[in-house]
Design a protein around this motif. Structure first.
Motif, PDB file in Angstrom:
ATOM      1  N   VAL A  26      12.988  26.471  50.519  1.00  0.00           N
ATOM      2  CA  VAL A  26      13.576  25.851  49.335  1.00  0.00           C
ATOM      3  C   VAL A  26      14.941  25.230  49.659  1.00  0.00           C
ATOM      4  O   VAL A  26      15.348  24.239  49.044  1.00  0.00           O
ATOM      5  N   ARG A  27      15.650  25.783  50.651  1.00  0.00           N
ATOM      6  CA  ARG A  27      16.956  25.221  51.029  1.00  0.00           C
ATOM      7  C   ARG A  27      16.787  23.827  51.616  1.00  0.00           C
ATOM      8  O   ARG A  27      17.583  22.927  51.354  1.00  0.00           O
ATOM      9  N   ARG A  28      15.738  23.660  52.421  1.00  0.00           N
ATOM     10  CA  ARG A  28      15.456  22.343  53.007  1.00  0.00           C
ATOM     11  C   ARG A  28      15.107  21.354  51.906  1.00  0.00           C
ATOM     12  O   ARG A  28      15.566  20.204  51.915  1.00  0.00           O
ATOM     13  N   TRP A  29      14.271  21.760  50.959  1.00  0.00           N
ATOM     14  CA  TRP A  29      13.902  20.861  49.873  1.00  0.00           C
ATOM     15  C   TRP A  29      15.121  20.462  49.048  1.00  0.00           C
ATOM     16  O   TRP A  29      15.251  19.311  48.641  1.00  0.00           O
ATOM     17  N   LYS A  30      16.020  21.409  48.833  1.00  0.00           N
ATOM     18  CA  LYS A  30      17.252  21.099  48.081  1.00  0.00           C
ATOM     19  C   LYS A  30      18.098  20.109  48.869  1.00  0.00           C
ATOM     20  O   LYS A  30      18.613  19.130  48.322  1.00  0.00           O
ATOM     21  N   ARG A  31      18.270  20.386  50.171  1.00  0.00           N
ATOM     22  CA  ARG A  31      19.083  19.526  51.033  1.00  0.00           C
ATOM     23  C   ARG A  31      18.523  18.101  51.069  1.00  0.00           C
ATOM     24  O   ARG A  31      19.272  17.133  51.109  1.00  0.00           O
ATOM     25  N   PRO A  83       2.074  27.391  39.930  1.00  0.00           N
ATOM     26  CA  PRO A  83       3.527  27.217  39.909  1.00  0.00           C
ATOM     27  C   PRO A  83       4.242  28.254  40.773  1.00  0.00           C
ATOM     28  O   PRO A  83       3.786  29.383  40.927  1.00  0.00           O
ATOM     29  N   VAL A  84       5.356  27.831  41.339  1.00  0.00           N
ATOM     30  CA  VAL A  84       6.309  28.746  41.973  1.00  0.00           C
ATOM     31  C   VAL A  84       7.625  28.539  41.236  1.00  0.00           C
ATOM     32  O   VAL A  84       8.191  27.434  41.249  1.00  0.00           O
ATOM     33  N   TYR A  85       8.083  29.574  40.577  1.00  0.00           N
ATOM     34  CA  TYR A  85       9.307  29.463  39.783  1.00  0.00           C
ATOM     35  C   TYR A  85      10.542  29.488  40.672  1.00  0.00           C
ATOM     36  O   TYR A  85      10.538  30.082  41.758  1.00  0.00           O
ATOM     37  N   LEU A  86      11.592  28.827  40.180  1.00  0.00           N
ATOM     38  CA  LEU A  86      12.853  28.739  40.907  1.00  0.00           C
ATOM     39  C   LEU A  86      13.920  29.549  40.187  1.00  0.00           C
ATOM     40  O   LEU A  86      13.910  29.662  38.963  1.00  0.00           O
ATOM     41  N   CYS A  91      27.231  29.449  43.981  1.00  0.00           N
ATOM     42  CA  CYS A  91      27.884  29.679  45.277  1.00  0.00           C
ATOM     43  C   CYS A  91      29.377  29.907  45.068  1.00  0.00           C
ATOM     44  O   CYS A  91      29.963  29.421  44.107  1.00  0.00           O
ATOM     45  N   HIS A  92      30.005  30.635  45.977  1.00  0.00           N
ATOM     46  CA  HIS A  92      31.446  30.944  45.870  1.00  0.00           C
ATOM     47  C   HIS A  92      32.310  29.697  45.873  1.00  0.00           C
ATOM     48  O   HIS A  92      33.340  29.643  45.210  1.00  0.00           O
ATOM     49  N   LEU A  93      31.910  28.689  46.638  1.00  0.00           N
ATOM     50  CA  LEU A  93      32.722  27.476  46.756  1.00  0.00           C
ATOM     51  C   LEU A  93      32.210  26.346  45.861  1.00  0.00           C
ATOM     52  O   LEU A  93      32.488  25.184  46.091  1.00  0.00           O
ATOM     53  N   GLY A  94      31.462  26.709  44.843  1.00  0.00           N
ATOM     54  CA  GLY A  94      30.932  25.714  43.910  1.00  0.00           C
ATOM     55  C   GLY A  94      29.502  25.323  44.240  1.00  0.00           C
ATOM     56  O   GLY A  94      29.007  25.575  45.334  1.00  0.00           O
ATOM     57  N   GLY A  95      28.831  24.738  43.277  1.00  0.00           N
ATOM     58  CA  GLY A  95      27.443  24.338  43.463  1.00  0.00           C
ATOM     59  C   GLY A  95      26.498  25.507  43.233  1.00  0.00           C
ATOM     60  O   GLY A  95      26.928  26.636  42.941  1.00  0.00           O
ATOM     61  N   GLN A  96      25.236  25.245  43.352  1.00  0.00           N
ATOM     62  CA  GLN A  96      24.224  26.278  43.136  1.00  0.00           C
ATOM     63  C   GLN A  96      23.223  26.306  44.280  1.00  0.00           C
ATOM     64  O   GLN A  96      22.933  25.274  44.886  1.00  0.00           O
ATOM     65  N   ARG A  97      22.717  27.497  44.542  1.00  0.00           N
ATOM     66  CA  ARG A  97      21.735  27.679  45.611  1.00  0.00           C
ATOM     67  C   ARG A  97      20.388  28.024  44.993  1.00  0.00           C
ATOM     68  O   ARG A  97      20.293  28.925  44.155  1.00  0.00           O
ATOM     69  N   PRO A  98      19.319  27.329  45.413  1.00  0.00           N
ATOM     70  CA  PRO A  98      17.997  27.627  44.851  1.00  0.00           C
ATOM     71  C   PRO A  98      17.279  28.736  45.617  1.00  0.00           C
ATOM     72  O   PRO A  98      17.520  28.954  46.808  1.00  0.00           O
ATOM     73  N   TRP A  99      16.390  29.417  44.912  1.00  0.00           N
ATOM     74  CA  TRP A  99      15.524  30.437  45.509  1.00  0.00           C
ATOM     75  C   TRP A  99      14.120  30.263  44.945  1.00  0.00           C
ATOM     76  O   TRP A  99      13.952  29.857  43.793  1.00  0.00           O
ATOM     77  N   PHE A 100      13.125  30.573  45.750  1.00  0.00           N
ATOM     78  CA  PHE A 100      11.774  30.712  45.228  1.00  0.00           C
ATOM     79  C   PHE A 100      11.631  32.120  44.667  1.00  0.00           C
ATOM     80  O   PHE A 100      12.201  33.071  45.213  1.00  0.00           O
ATOM     81  N   LEU A 101      10.859  32.269  43.586  1.00  0.00           N
ATOM     82  CA  LEU A 101      10.427  33.588  43.134  1.00  0.00           C
ATOM     83  C   LEU A 101       8.993  33.744  43.610  1.00  0.00           C
ATOM     84  O   LEU A 101       8.109  32.969  43.218  1.00  0.00           O
ATOM     85  N   CYS A 102       8.753  34.691  44.493  1.00  0.00           N
ATOM     86  CA  CYS A 102       7.445  34.836  45.127  1.00  0.00           C
ATOM     87  C   CYS A 102       6.349  34.905  44.067  1.00  0.00           C
ATOM     88  O   CYS A 102       6.393  35.746  43.161  1.00  0.00           O
TER      89      CYS A 102
END
Length: 200
Positions: A26-31, A83-86, A91-102
């Motif tokens: 999911v980090r790659r997809w966000k990037r 579906p795979v929920y997100l 993040c500490h320095l601003g912005g948001q980090r995505p995660w998959f919920l298995c």
């Protein structure tokens, strides 16, 4: 891949590793800007320049829909679409980090990477080990020696002998890295000799 010093051994009853499965991160997809809602994209896996598998992905506000076909052994192809929920964390320095919920039944664990079998699920659901968890002590030494070889621009593989000092590297650095490399090689060769009952 393979051969003495390659760092991969198979043991009876050993778990599969994360390298044995196709994965989505999911980090790659966000990037890559792929998590913007209301779009669709394809995701592919290649081997030797040829596409060996692919999925279709549709993005929604809080989830992605995965669509693909798969089969096990000689069974018929089976269509999947689910579906795979997100989940998003700040993040500490601003912005948001995505995660998959298995999406595996009864899991829902928050993870960055899902691994593809019948469905895409977390490594815990598939009971996957990391490759490093399958290493013996001599495999680990060979891997560390190869990492130094890469830094020095030498040919991979601990049996290929030492190369020259890279241009621009200080002699002190080169001598320190060479000494570390040689120590790891000795450890790895001792392990290989022990495994095959040879004198070293």
């Amino acid at each position: 891949m393979g051969g003495i010093g390659s760092g991969r051994h198979w043991y009876w009853g050993a778990k599969d590793t994360t390298d044995d499965y196709r994965s989505i991160d999911v980090r790659r997809w966000k990037r890559d800007g792929l998590l913007i809602p209301d779009q669709a994209f394809g995701w592919q896996w290649s081997r030797h320049g040829e596409v060996v598998a692919s999925i279709r992905v549709r993005t929604e506000l809080s989830r992605v829909i995965l669509t693909y076909r798969h089969r096990s052994g000689g069974e018929d192809w089976k269509d999947e679409s689910y579906p795979v929920y997100l989940d998003w964390t700040t993040c500490h320095l601003g912005g948001q980090r995505p995660w998959f919920l298995c999406p595996a039944r009864g899991c829902g664990r928050r993870v960055a990477i899902l691994y593809g079998g019948g469905i895409f699920a977390c490594r815990h659901c598939y009971q996957l080990a990391y490759p490093s968890q399958r290493e013996t002590w001599d495999d680990r030494a060979a891997r560390k020696a190869d990492r130094i070889r890469d830094k020095l621009g030498w040919e991979p593989g601990i049996l290929n002998g030492n190369g020259w000092k890279p241009k621009g590297m200080h002699w002190n650095t080169f001598e320190r890295l060479t000494a570390e490399h040689d120590a790891f090689v000795q450890i790895s060769l001792a392990g290989i000799a022990q495994r095959f009952g040879m004198k070293f």
